[in-house]
Every structure is written in structure tokens, then in C-alpha cells.
Scaffold this active site. Structure first.
Site, short mmCIF file in Angstrom:
data_model
loop_
_atom_site.label_atom_id
_atom_site.label_comp_id
_atom_site.label_asym_id
_atom_site.label_seq_id
_atom_site.Cartn_x
_atom_site.Cartn_y
_atom_site.Cartn_z
N ALA A 152 31.94 -90.38 1.20
CA ALA A 152 31.70 -90.91 2.54
C ALA A 152 32.98 -90.84 3.36
O ALA A 152 33.96 -91.52 3.06
CB ALA A 152 31.21 -92.36 2.45
N GLU A 153 32.95 -90.00 4.39
CA GLU A 153 34.17 -89.79 5.18
C GLU A 153 34.50 -91.00 6.04
O GLU A 153 35.66 -91.34 6.24
CB GLU A 153 34.03 -88.54 6.05
CG GLU A 153 34.09 -87.23 5.26
CD GLU A 153 32.84 -86.95 4.44
OE1 GLU A 153 31.80 -87.59 4.69
OE2 GLU A 153 32.89 -86.08 3.54
N PHE B 83 36.58 -80.42 3.87
CA PHE B 83 36.54 -79.25 4.75
C PHE B 83 36.43 -79.76 6.20
O PHE B 83 35.84 -80.82 6.44
CB PHE B 83 35.31 -78.37 4.47
CG PHE B 83 35.46 -77.43 3.32
CD1 PHE B 83 35.90 -76.13 3.50
CD2 PHE B 83 35.13 -77.83 2.04
CE1 PHE B 83 36.03 -75.25 2.43
CE2 PHE B 83 35.25 -76.97 0.96
CZ PHE B 83 35.70 -75.67 1.16
N ASP B 84 36.95 -78.94 7.13
CA ASP B 84 36.89 -79.25 8.55
C ASP B 84 35.56 -79.83 9.04
O ASP B 84 35.50 -80.83 9.71
CB ASP B 84 37.21 -77.97 9.35
CG ASP B 84 36.64 -76.72 8.68
OD1 ASP B 84 35.43 -76.63 8.49
OD2 ASP B 84 37.46 -75.84 8.31
N PHE C 179 33.38 -81.49 7.69
CA PHE C 179 32.94 -82.77 7.13
C PHE C 179 33.71 -83.95 7.69
O PHE C 179 33.61 -85.07 7.21
CB PHE C 179 33.09 -82.77 5.59
CG PHE C 179 32.43 -81.60 4.94
CD1 PHE C 179 31.31 -81.01 5.50
CD2 PHE C 179 32.92 -81.07 3.75
CE1 PHE C 179 30.69 -79.91 4.91
CE2 PHE C 179 32.32 -79.97 3.15
CZ PHE C 179 31.20 -79.39 3.73
N TYR D 183 33.30 -85.12 10.68
CA TYR D 183 32.54 -85.84 11.72
C TYR D 183 31.96 -87.18 11.27
O TYR D 183 31.92 -88.11 12.08
CB TYR D 183 31.48 -84.93 12.34
CG TYR D 183 32.10 -83.64 12.84
CD1 TYR D 183 33.04 -83.66 13.87
CD2 TYR D 183 31.80 -82.41 12.25
CE1 TYR D 183 33.66 -82.50 14.29
CE2 TYR D 183 32.42 -81.25 12.68
CZ TYR D 183 33.35 -81.29 13.69
OH TYR D 183 33.97 -80.14 14.10
N HIS E 116 32.19 -74.94 6.92
CA HIS E 116 33.38 -74.76 6.09
C HIS E 116 34.45 -73.90 6.77
O HIS E 116 35.39 -73.46 6.11
CB HIS E 116 33.02 -74.08 4.76
CG HIS E 116 32.21 -74.95 3.83
ND1 HIS E 116 30.90 -75.26 4.06
CD2 HIS E 116 32.53 -75.55 2.67
CE1 HIS E 116 30.44 -76.01 3.06
NE2 HIS E 116 31.41 -76.21 2.21
C1 LIG Z 1 29.72 -84.80 4.91
C2 LIG Z 1 30.10 -83.96 3.73
N1 LIG Z 1 31.18 -84.31 3.01
C3 LIG Z 1 31.57 -83.56 1.97
C4 LIG Z 1 30.88 -82.44 1.62
C5 LIG Z 1 31.36 -81.57 0.46
N2 LIG Z 1 30.43 -81.64 -0.64
C6 LIG Z 1 29.48 -80.70 -0.80
S1 LIG Z 1 28.47 -81.03 -2.06
C7 LIG Z 1 29.30 -82.44 -2.45
C8 LIG Z 1 28.83 -83.28 -3.58
C9 LIG Z 1 27.41 -83.69 -3.41
O1 LIG Z 1 26.98 -84.41 -4.49
P1 LIG Z 1 25.50 -84.91 -4.62
O2 LIG Z 1 25.09 -85.62 -3.37
O3 LIG Z 1 25.40 -85.66 -5.88
O4 LIG Z 1 24.62 -83.59 -4.69
P2 LIG Z 1 24.71 -82.42 -5.79
O5 LIG Z 1 25.72 -81.44 -5.30
O6 LIG Z 1 25.07 -83.03 -7.08
O7 LIG Z 1 23.36 -81.79 -5.80
C10 LIG Z 1 30.38 -82.62 -1.58
C11 LIG Z 1 31.36 -83.71 -1.66
C12 LIG Z 1 29.76 -82.10 2.42
N3 LIG Z 1 29.03 -81.00 2.18
N4 LIG Z 1 29.39 -82.87 3.45
#
Ligand SMILES: Cc1ncc(C[n+]2csc(CCOP(=O)(O)OP(=O)(O)O)c2C)c(N)n1
Ligand SMILES: [Mg+2]
Lengths: 339, 372
Positions: free
Chosen positions: A64-65, A88-89, A91, A93, A134
Site C-alpha cells: 500500500a503506497e 515503479f513510477d 504506482f 499515485y 512501469h
Molecule cells: C499500486 C501498485 N503497487 C505496486 C505494484 C507492484 N506489484 C505488482 S504485483 C505485486 C504483488 C501483488 O501481490 P498479490 O496481490 O498477492 O497478487 P499476486 O501477484 O500474488 O497474484 C506488486 C507489489 C503494482 N502493480 N501496483
């Protein structure tokens, strides 16, 4: 006692060594972000730091950002110096509200009683063939927000130095890292006592005919462009802005007074961008010295496109030189163009 | 059956505190409540679920191979999550609308999303790739958790129209930490929205174990929002299907939102860029291999005699055919036209973008005849 260690490092490793120094020098420095612990961040910028400094100083945060930035505010109020990593950029927001409504304004709101020595690291920019969200360049949103400092590095040395300076600053700093240059190598000296201050631009290459201003990932592109221009008999003065808030207009102004021509380049969209601010300010400051209207080479005013189209979106050497030709009044792509 | 409130109980730390109808060894567990919801599932339908799971696993393997060969920029494997996705997606009606993340490739397959459309995003040709209205499935959300709010709003729309379709949103364990998901739960509860929150708890959010996101079962959170929840074995296609049917039925009958936590495991890397050896043990993976969703259905079908050699061969042939079609489709995808960068930014003409496009067209013309 200062120890001088000069080593060849990639930009990513130079950031890593900067963080290590900051953690070692000040026990109030804490790192917080997604996947920055065991994984060392998706770009490995925090590699090994949790093992070295422990889980209370290098914190794997919940996903959670807004949580990352909001808790950094509380940590800062308790006297810590949080360094947040946004993965990443695109994310950043969900954390935008905390950044612009809280981080940026608390010093002002409390009449200076509370400072926000928070550094927010953001890998940014395109060119890595990534999926959506990204490859963005959101620096203008933050440069537009009073109360935030916004900086970006282009070399391993600056990455190291500027990150330590940002962490040491009592103001909040958005620290944009040119992710496609993470693997670029250079000499890094960890003795930064005499380094250029955080808010200053650097003249990368001197020239006489055109001032080319850029920052972050495009500095390397501009260096190549300036070299190519020289082969073509055109002398470019290249400025690496380094700081986007404040902008070191004095350095840009001095250069434009000499060259009379200004080209600004960034990956971010053009509308309301850093280039617009520089064109306006320099026109105000140097109108009588300008031989041509300032021109911009930027990303288009579209969302960042799918990877197979990013070569078109991203300013490259050819587009930079075409624009240099334009301010020089030489034949260029718009010579016969009509709206 | 549904957990209506958060109660103190001694099993919060037990992973297998969930509804299971099919054990890892393929034997059936009797569950009077859940069994009735899948009592109508015939052997033939079980074989069809088996086929779906084998095919999507094959799609996954083929896409991973294509990424390794440089034909795709990235791929997010669903390996291990086949039952969670197939069991839920096959419970849906065609007019139910899906809001997913990037890993729900099996759900998209069930919806009939064209394989090339599914892969175009991963090849860097699009940011989504299909028309949501033709398949009743939104394009994947990469911003973690955003889609939960979209599903809730869509469901509010369904309710306003007094229709009886349902919105379902898929998200991960990591996503449950995001404000968006929590806000979606509040809105859904406040407005009794016909929405199903389907959380695939695959134990990991990239390198972070689920313990970073939740100290207790994720399913226990929903009752605090006023949303009943279920925790099911996500590697058990029958349990998943039963739970999804229960939730859909509640929503269609005006009962409002339901939360399902499907306990599963991401057997592969987070994406093809990831290296799980940096943060998790081989033993953990081995343990979960013993709970494989396909193997257990295979065992069940074998025990009932529904899985003849002929059926097996047919399923394999289908998987091979789909993989072949996928590969061919990806490799022959046409590169988008440079000026398409400017397409679809706005629904209505936009003056300065038109100008930029025209200037870039003029720029490209200067290279005419060159290689570019
Ligand atoms: C707002 C946001 N923050 C960070 C990310 C980077 N990110 C992509 S997937 C991920 C983990 C997601 O985990 P989960 O919700 O358990 O789903 P899973 O990948 O295990 O299916 C992260 C941190 C993102 N895509 N969006
Ligand atoms: Mg997960």
C-alpha cells in the site's frame, strides 16, 4: 576522518552504496517499501541492506503506497528520516494524496515546527520494454507541488551523492531514478564533502551554438547527440538539470546568454512539463539574448504507449538533433510542415 | 457456512482451516452444506473442468516459453492457481461481469478471450487487448486493487437497473492491503452491491509472504465490513465452484456482497522477471506440489473410471492444439503502426494532439526510404 573509496559501480549499485552509507552514518535513517527486504527491491537497489541493518531499519511494507508514505510522515514526526521506495513510477499515485497534501505541506501548516525529512525514491522513465504503469515520468506533478524538492540523477556518482544529500535534507525530496540507466557504469567516490549541492545543475559539455537542457535518463542520449552534432559542425552546450525543484535557472540562463538558443528534452509528456517551465522562465530572463524560440523534444501528450511503440514516444538522438536543426534555422522535419 | 462475524478461535494460524471437498489424494470429503451446491456436477462436467485446467496450464507453460524466447516481454504465470480460477469462472453466467488482475489468464480463457488478445499485452502490443463488452470481462488491472472498486461500482449499476447479474472481482492477498480494496468493501456493504470479492491468497505478493499483509485469515476481515465470507481450499476446484455459486446466488437474490478467500499457491515466479529463490525455500514449493489442483482431480476421475486413456489423449491433444495456436498467434502478430501511438487518447478530437500527430508524421517522413 574521511575515508575515500573510489570504485567502478553501476548506477543501481551506487544508489545501494549511498543507502548503506546513509544507514550507517545516521541511525535515524529507515528504509520502507515493497519487496525491499529479502528480495532487495525489484531492481536490487536495497540488496543486502536488510541483512546488514535488520528488519526495523529496512522494512518490507504491506502492499500500500498510501501506507508507505503516510507512515513515513509519522516516523518523521517521531524524529526518523524515512527513505521510501515506490516500486515503479506508475504506482506512486495511491500515495499521491499523502505526498501532496501531507508531506509537502506539514512544514508550512505547522509554521515550521515540523519538518519532513522524507526521501521518496522512484524508479522512473521508459525504454525497458515494460507493461503499462512501469515506464512513466510523473516528475511534473511533484515539481508543481510547493513544499517538495524534486531531483533526478544521471550518473552513478550523482546517484550516490545526491541520494545521500537528499536523505540529509530536512525537506521532503522526490528522488527520481532513471531505471533504464541502472546498469550504466561509472566511478563513484564516497567522499562527497565537496560535491555539487543538491539544487545545482551541471554543465556536462561546453558549447557555443545551442544549449541543450535535459535530465535523468536522457542525459546519456544527449551526450551522444552532442557528439554527433559536433561531427556535423554544430556546437552544443549540454546541461544536466539534476534538480527539477528548484531548477537552477542561473546555470541555464548563463548558458543561453552565450548560445542564444535553447532546446529542452524530457521523456515526460510535453503539456505542463518541466520543459514548458524552462522555456517560459528563460524567455522571461533572456528574451533579448534569444536568437530563436526555445524548443522542446519530449514524450507525446498521450499515455505511455505499449512497449512496441515506445521507441516513437521516447525522444532519441535523431529527434534531439532535428530540434537542434530547427532552432538553428537549418532544414528540419518541420521546414515544410503546415498545421 | 458463511462467516458472519469475526470470532475468536484457536485455528487462525492453521493454513488448512478451510472448506475442502476434494483432498490432495483425490478422495472426496463430505460437507453437507457445500456438497449440495455441486451435487449436479456430472462426471462429464468434471472431465471438462479437468480439461480446462490442463489447457490453461499448457497456455501458461507456452507463454513462459515464448517469453524465454524473446517473443513476449513478460508473463505472469498462474501455475498452481488453476482450480481457483477455473472453479470460479465456470460458475459464472455469461452476463456476469469480471474485473481481474494480471494473473487471471484462466478466467479470460473461460470467457473466450481470443488467445492473441490475451497475449498482446505481454508482447507489448496493447495495454489490454480486448473489448470488455464482447466477453463481459474488463481488461486486467495492473494497479493493485483498483479493479475491486470498479466491480463494486458496476454492481451498484446492476442493482440500480434491478438486473440479476453479478460483478466479480479477482485480486490477490497483497491487494487486500490497498486502500482501494478496503474502500470497495465499504461501498459494497453500504449499498448491498451484487458483487463477489474473490481473493486468491497464493501466499505471496512478489517476495512478501501473506503474513506481511494479514495477521489473521484474510477472510476474517470481510465480516468486519458487514460482508459474509468463506475460506476455501483454492486448489480444490469443487470447493471453489461451490463457494462461488453460493456467493453468486446470494448476490442474485438481493443478498449483497460476499467475500471468498481461496487458499492456493503461486508455484511459479511472480513474473518471468522474478527469482523466487531469493525469498522462499524449495521445500515450501515441494510441499505445495503435493497439493496440486490438477493431480487431485485426476486422481478423483481415475477412481471413478472417468479418465480413460482416450479422454486423457483427447485432453492432451486439445492442450497441444491451443498451445500451437497461441504460439502461431503471437509470432504472427502484426506490429502496430507508429502513428497509432496517438490513437484513442480521447473519445473526441483534441486539437493539440492532432497537431503533435501531424508533426510526428512529418518527422517520420524524413526517414522515408531509410530503415527505421
Ligand atoms: C499500486 C501498485 N503497487 C505496486 C505494484 C507492484 N506489484 C505488482 S504485483 C505485486 C504483488 C501483488 O501481490 P498479490 O496481490 O498477492 O497478487 P499476486 O501477484 O500474488 O497474484 C506488486 C507489489 C503494482 N502493480 N501496483
Ligand atoms: Mg499473492
Amino acid at each position: 576522518m574521511t575515508t575515500t573509496t573510489t570504485t567502478q559501480l553501476t548506477l543501481g549499485k551506487a544508489l545501494n552504496s549511498g543507502l548503506r552509507r546513509a544507514l550507517a552514518d545516521d541511525d535515524r535513517v529507515v528504509l520502507i517499501g515493497e519487496d525491499i527486504g529479502a528480495l532487495g527491491g525489484v531492481f536490487r537497489v536495497t540488496d543486502g541492506l536488510q541483512a546488514e541493518f535488520g528488519e526495523t531499519r529496512v522494512i518490507d511494507s504491506p502492499l500500500a503506497e498510501s501506507g508507505i508514505i503516510g507512515t513515513a510522515v509519522g516516523l518523521a514526526m517521531r524524529g526518523f528520516r524515512p527513505v521510501c521506495e515506490i516500486q515503479f513510477d506508475g504506482f506512486i499515485y495511491p500515495g499521491f494524496d499523502q505526498i501532496v497534501a501531507q508531506v509537502a505541506k506539514l512544514h508550512y501548516r505547522t509554521r515550521g515546527h515540523v519538518s519532513m525529512p522524507i526521501t521518496i525514491r522512484v524508479p522512473y522513465g521508459g525504454g525497458i520494454g515494460a507493461v503499462e504503469h512501469h515506464s512513466e515520468s510523473p516528475e511534473s506533478y511533484f515539481a508543481h507541488t510547493a513544499g517538495l524538492r524534486v531531483v533526478t540523477c544521471s550518473t552513478p556518482q550523482d546517484a550516490h551523492t545526491m541520494l545521500r544529500q537528499a536523505i540529509a535534507s530536512d525537506d521532503p525530496v522526490l528522488f527520481f531514478e532513471p531505471k533504464r540507466r541502472y546498469w550504466a557504469k561509472g566511478e563513484v567516490d564516497e567522499d562527497i564533502a565537496d560535491a555539487l549541492p543538491l539544487g545545482k545543475a551541471r554543465v556536462v559539455r561546453e558549447g557555443t551554438q545551442v544549449t541543450l537542457v535535459t535530465y535523468g535518463p536522457l542525459v546519456a542520449t544527449a551526450i551522444d547527440a552532442a557528439a554527433a552534432a559536433e561531427d556535423d559542425g554544430v556546437s552544443i552546450e549540454l546541461i544536466d538539470l539534476r534538480s527539477l525543484s528548484p531548477i537552477d535557472f542561473d546555470t541555464v540562463e548563463a548558458s543561453v546568454r552565450k548560445t542564444g538558443r535553447l532546446v529542452i528534452s524530457h521523456e515526460a509528456q510535453q503539456h505542463g512539463g518541466i520543459g514548458a517551465e524552462i522555456a517560459a522562465s528563460i524567455t522571461e530572463r533572456c528574451f533579448n539574448w534569444l536568437e530563436a524560440a526555445p524548443a522542446r523534444v519530449t514524450g507525446f501528450d498521450t499515455p505511455y504507449p505499449p512497449a512496441s511503440l515506445e521507441e516513437h514516444f521516447l525522444p532519441d538522438l535523431d529527434r534531439m538533433l532535428d530540434t537542434v536543426d530547427r532552432v538553428l534555422g537549418r532544414p528540419n522535419s518541420l521546414s515544410n510542415w503546415e498545421a | 457456512m458463511l462467516r458472519e462475524s469475526v470470532t475468536e478461535h484457536g485455528t487462525a494460524d492453521l493454513l488448512e482451516d478451510f472448506v475442502q471437498l476434494l483432498k490432495p489424494d483425490g478422495s472426496r470429503v463430505a460437507n453437507p452444506t457445500f456438497d449440495t451446491w455441486v451435487a449436479d456436477v456430472t462426471d462429464e462436467q468434471l472431465v471438462s473442468l479437468y480439461e480446462d485446467m490442463v489447457v490453461v496450464r499448457r497456455i501458461d507453460a507456452e507463454a513462459t516459453a515464448l517469453q524465454r524466447q524473446g517473443e513476449l516481454g513478460l508473463w505472469a504465470p498462474l501455475l498452481g492457481q488453476e482450480a481457483a480460477q477455473i472453479g470460479s469462472a465456470r460458475a459464472l453466467r455469461d452476463d456476469d461481469f469480471i474485473f481481474s488482475s494480471y494473473r487471471e489468464n484462466a478466467v479470460a480463457y473461460c470467457r473466450g478471450v481470443a488467445l492473441t488478445d490475451l497475449l498482446s499485452m505481454w508482447r507489448g502490443h496493447s495495454h489490454g487487448g480486448w473489448d470488455p463488452y464482447t466477453v463481459n470481462m474488463a481488461v486486467p488491472a495492473i494497479i493493485i486493487g483498483a479493479q475491486a472498486l470498479h466491480a463494486t461500482g458496476y454492481a451498484m449499476g446492476i442493482k440500480a437497473e434491478a438486473a440479476d447479474s453479478v460483478a466479480i472481482t479477482y485480486f490477490g492477498d497483497g491487494a487486500t492491503s490497498q486502500g482501494d480494496v478496503n474502500e470497495a468493501l465499504v461501498f459494497a456493504a453500504s449499498f448491498d452491491a451484487p458483487v463477489v470479492f474473490f481473493c486468491q491468497n497464493n501466499q505471496w505478493a512478489i517476495s512478501e509472504p501473506v503474513g506481511v499483509q494479514a495477521k489473521r485469515h484474510i477472510s476474517e476481515r470481510a465480516p468486519g465490513f458487514g460482508i459474509p465470507s468463506m475460506r476455501v481450499d483454492g486448489n480444490d476446484v469443487l470447493a471453489v465452484m461451490a463457494a462461488t455459486r453460493i456467493a453468486l446466488d446470494r448476490a442474485r437474490g438481493g443478498g449483497g456482497p460476499t467475500f471468498i478467500e481461496a487458499v492456493t499457491y503461486r508455484m511459479g515466479p511472480h513474473t518471468t522477471s522474478d527469482d523466487p529463490s531469493r525469498y522462499r525455500t524449495k521445500d515450501e514449493l515441494e510441499e505445495w506440489k503435493g497439493k496440486d489442483p490438477i493431480t487431485r482431480l485426476e486422481a478423483l476421475l481415475e477412481s471413478t473410471g472417468a479418465l480413460s486413456d482416450e479422454v486423457r489423449a483427447r485432453v492432451k491433444a486439445k492442450a497441444d492444439a491451443v498451445a500451437g495456436e497461441l504460439r502461431q498467434g503471437v509470432i504472427s502478430m502484426e506490429d502496430p503502426h507508429p502513428l497509432s501511438v496517438f490513437d484513442n487518447v480521447y473519445a473526441e478530437p483534441h486539437s493539440w494532439l492532432e497537431r503533435q500527430k501531424s508533426q510526428y508524421a512529418a518527422y517520420l517522413e524524413t526517414f522515408e526510404g531509410d530503415e527505421r
